[in-house]
Design a protein around this motif. Structure first.
Motif, PDB file in Angstrom:
ATOM      1  N   LEU A  23       0.794  -1.236   0.000  1.00  0.00           N
ATOM      2  CA  LEU A  23       0.000   0.000   0.000  1.00  0.00           C
ATOM      3  C   LEU A  23       0.823   1.282   0.000  1.00  0.00           C
ATOM      4  O   LEU A  23       0.263   2.362  -0.175  1.00  0.00           O
ATOM      5  CB  LEU A  23      -0.939   0.004   1.217  1.00  0.00           C
ATOM      6  N   GLY A  24       2.130   1.178   0.225  1.00  0.00           N
ATOM      7  CA  GLY A  24       2.932   2.388   0.311  1.00  0.00           C
ATOM      8  C   GLY A  24       2.627   3.173   1.580  1.00  0.00           C
ATOM      9  O   GLY A  24       1.848   2.730   2.438  1.00  0.00           O
ATOM     10  N   ALA A  25       3.222   4.356   1.694  1.00  0.00           N
ATOM     11  CA  ALA A  25       3.057   5.147   2.915  1.00  0.00           C
ATOM     12  C   ALA A  25       1.626   5.630   3.087  1.00  0.00           C
ATOM     13  O   ALA A  25       1.076   5.609   4.192  1.00  0.00           O
ATOM     14  CB  ALA A  25       4.022   6.332   2.907  1.00  0.00           C
ATOM     15  N   ASP A  26       0.985   6.073   1.997  1.00  0.00           N
ATOM     16  CA  ASP A  26      -0.381   6.608   2.108  1.00  0.00           C
ATOM     17  C   ASP A  26      -1.375   5.529   2.536  1.00  0.00           C
ATOM     18  O   ASP A  26      -2.124   5.711   3.504  1.00  0.00           O
ATOM     19  CB  ASP A  26      -0.822   7.198   0.765  1.00  0.00           C
ATOM     20  N   GLY A  27      -1.396   4.404   1.817  1.00  0.00           N
ATOM     21  CA  GLY A  27      -2.324   3.336   2.166  1.00  0.00           C
ATOM     22  C   GLY A  27      -2.039   2.738   3.522  1.00  0.00           C
ATOM     23  O   GLY A  27      -2.961   2.419   4.283  1.00  0.00           O
ATOM     24  N   LEU A 234      -2.566  15.949  11.436  1.00  0.00           N
ATOM     25  CA  LEU A 234      -1.794  17.178  11.243  1.00  0.00           C
ATOM     26  C   LEU A 234      -0.854  17.127  10.045  1.00  0.00           C
ATOM     27  O   LEU A 234      -0.567  18.158   9.440  1.00  0.00           O
ATOM     28  CB  LEU A 234      -0.969  17.486  12.502  1.00  0.00           C
ATOM     29  N   ALA A 235      -0.359  15.923   9.718  1.00  0.00           N
ATOM     30  CA  ALA A 235       0.662  15.828   8.671  1.00  0.00           C
ATOM     31  C   ALA A 235       0.247  14.954   7.496  1.00  0.00           C
ATOM     32  O   ALA A 235       1.004  14.851   6.529  1.00  0.00           O
ATOM     33  CB  ALA A 235       1.969  15.300   9.270  1.00  0.00           C
ATOM     34  N   GLY A 236      -0.910  14.303   7.580  1.00  0.00           N
ATOM     35  CA  GLY A 236      -1.394  13.518   6.454  1.00  0.00           C
ATOM     36  C   GLY A 236      -1.155  12.029   6.593  1.00  0.00           C
ATOM     37  O   GLY A 236      -0.400  11.567   7.455  1.00  0.00           O
ATOM     38  N   ALA A 237      -1.812  11.258   5.705  1.00  0.00           N
ATOM     39  CA  ALA A 237      -1.759   9.799   5.776  1.00  0.00           C
ATOM     40  C   ALA A 237      -0.358   9.264   5.530  1.00  0.00           C
ATOM     41  O   ALA A 237       0.055   8.272   6.139  1.00  0.00           O
ATOM     42  CB  ALA A 237      -2.735   9.188   4.762  1.00  0.00           C
ATOM     43  N   ALA A 238       0.402   9.895   4.624  1.00  0.00           N
ATOM     44  CA  ALA A 238       1.748   9.398   4.321  1.00  0.00           C
ATOM     45  C   ALA A 238       2.653   9.495   5.547  1.00  0.00           C
ATOM     46  O   ALA A 238       3.399   8.554   5.861  1.00  0.00           O
ATOM     47  CB  ALA A 238       2.359  10.184   3.161  1.00  0.00           C
TER      48      ALA A 238
END
Length: 472
Positions: A23-27, A234-238
């Motif tokens: 899934l990578g960092a985002d998933g 605060l910094a996002g899913a990744a």
């Protein structure tokens, strides 16, 4: 028990690696935020009944054995009813929330919370009745093993919802297996009873201990997972994926150390109940040293070779190296204190533990809100490490006042010195010569293992390693 916990740690490592690859960092960030919410909900949904079983059932076996079975039935029924209410509450609240990807995964995972709660109570019951093997085999091996199998084979798919299903479905299988196991253990290790349900007095004892533990457990898991959720917000899913993956590697190492806590919890309760402070102090001191012996090499290695380990997940996770090193420092502090939290709980002062956790979680959340916008995921790692120091210090002071048992600082310093000389020094040398590669990691583990193993043999009397089989 140690073998099962070690296998569970390896399965946890493998799951995180496969998650990052798929899934990578985002998933990964989406799935890990789901896991964070689910784990916190599980700590609340279990209503502290697992810890109540470990605290109460050994005492009932000594004092009123005919009450063990009704007490266990009462715990299961209370846990079933409460966990169903928690799931219904989630669906009621979620209708008013924006439906994002994390919310969709939580909607899918929510029904399995009931199975997770029941599994937790079932295996706690077997532990309280004197056997840790069902916990090691079912909770620590079967459930994570099925997760890895489902994820690796891709039979459910490879998206975030499919991975959520792969993570949650094994709870249901584990609950069924653990129920059958508990039935056998109860028949063999508890006295028959004319009552099916517990008396009001037993229910009162269960709830008086368990309800404060519910808050404490929720706060405890919030302390572990809040930083992932705050980083995600605060910094996002990744960023949540990078930090969550690094944290999962570090926290997976706790599983081996947790084996000692699982084994000695009922023994702590019995010793506190009998007033045998001398044996209690000796047991705590010995197991604290063993915890550092087990966990220390893992965290030193993860800190030194963090670029290699994170590289297994893919290029998306390279930015988590400093955070992973900081988390390893906090983990060393935590394992160096041994089973101090378990000992405090087994004194029966669950309300005091609840106050401690409330203070520590408040500090952790504030620190995250201040540090994450400035330092990113490194700020989250600093906040968690500082929180662990505060949590350990509070528990140490309170255990000393209530039981007169002290943190074994001198043995801990002795082991830390040995870790520095026998593990850190050779691994740093290997990394400087061979670089940050998987073969270098293998050589570093071998070199550190040989040197540290020699230390264990030479210092076995001070480390009380001859007592491992008898105690653990």
């Amino acid at each position: 028990m140690l073998v099962g916990s070690a296998l569970s740690a390896l399965l946890g490592f493998a799951f995180v690696i496969l998650l990052g690859r798929l899934l990578g960092a985002d998933g990964s960030g989406v799935v890990l935020q789901m896991v964070a919410v689910f784990t916190i909900a599980l700590s609340i949904g279990a209503l502290g009944l697992d810890t109540a079983a470990i605290w109460l059932l050994p005492r009932l076996r000594q004092e009123q054995p005919e009450l063990v079975r009704p007490a266990l039935v009462g715990m299961v029924l209370i846990g079933l009813a409460w966990s169903c209410l928690v799931v219904l509450a989630w669906y009621a609240v979620s209708t008013f929330l924006p439906l994002d990807e994390v919310g969709s995964t939580l909607d899918l995972a929510a029904p399995f919370l009931v199975a997770a709660v029941l599994l937790t109570i079932f295996v706690a019951g077997t532990r309280a009745l004197g056997t840790v093997y069902p916990f090691a085999v079912i909770d620590r091996t079967l459930v994570p093993g099925l997760r890895l199998l489902l994820l690796a084979t891709g039979v459910l798919g490879t998206g975030t919802l499919a991975v959520t299903a792969a993570w949650t479905l094994p709870w249901a299988v584990g609950a069924l297996v653990s129920l059958a196991t508990l039935w056998v253990v109860v028949r063999r290790r508890s006295a028959p009873s004319e009552r099916l349900l517990p008396s009001r007095d037993v229910v009162r004892r269960i709830l008086t201990f368990a309800v404060p533990r519910t808050v404490s457990n929720g706060l405890d898991q919030t302390l572990v997972w809040a930083d992932v959720l705050i980083v995600g917000a605060l910094a996002g899913a990744a960023a949540a994926g990078m930090y969550g993956a690094a944290a999962r590697f570090v926290f997976a190492g706790f599983i081996v150390v947790t084996a000692l806590r699982i084994a000695v919890g009922p023994r702590f309760s019995a010793l506190v109940g009998s007033g045998d402070r001398t044996t209690l102090s000796e047991l705590y001191s010995a197991t604290a040293g063993w915890a550092l012996l087990l966990g220390g090499p893992v965290y030193v290695t993860l800190a030194i070779f963090s670029p290699v380990v994170l590289g297994w997940l893919g290029d998306d996770f390279d930015g988590a190296r400093p955070a992973m090193t900081l988390l390893c420092v906090g983990a060393l502090v935590l394992v160096g204190a041994g089973n101090i939290q378990t000992l405090l709980i087994m004194t029966g002062r669950s309300g005091l533990v609840m106050v401690n956790k409330s203070v520590v979680v408040a500090v952790n959340i504030v620190a995250n809100l201040v540090l994450v916008p400035r330092w990113g995921i490194e700020g989250a790692a600093v906040a968690w490490t500082a929180s662990m120091l505060l949590d350990t210090a509070l528990a140490a002071v309170q255990v000393r006042r209530t039981t007169h048992v002290k943190l074994p600082w001198r043995p801990a310093v002795r082991v830390l010195a040995a870790l520095t000389v026998c593990v850190a020094a050779p691994q740093l040398l290997v990394a400087s010569v061979l670089g940050q590669t998987t073969p270098a990691l293998a050589v570093g583990i071998a070199a550190g293992g040989v040197a540290f193993g020699a230390y264990l043999v030479l210092d076995r009397r001070h480390l009380k390693l001859d007592q491992v089989r008898a105690r653990a």
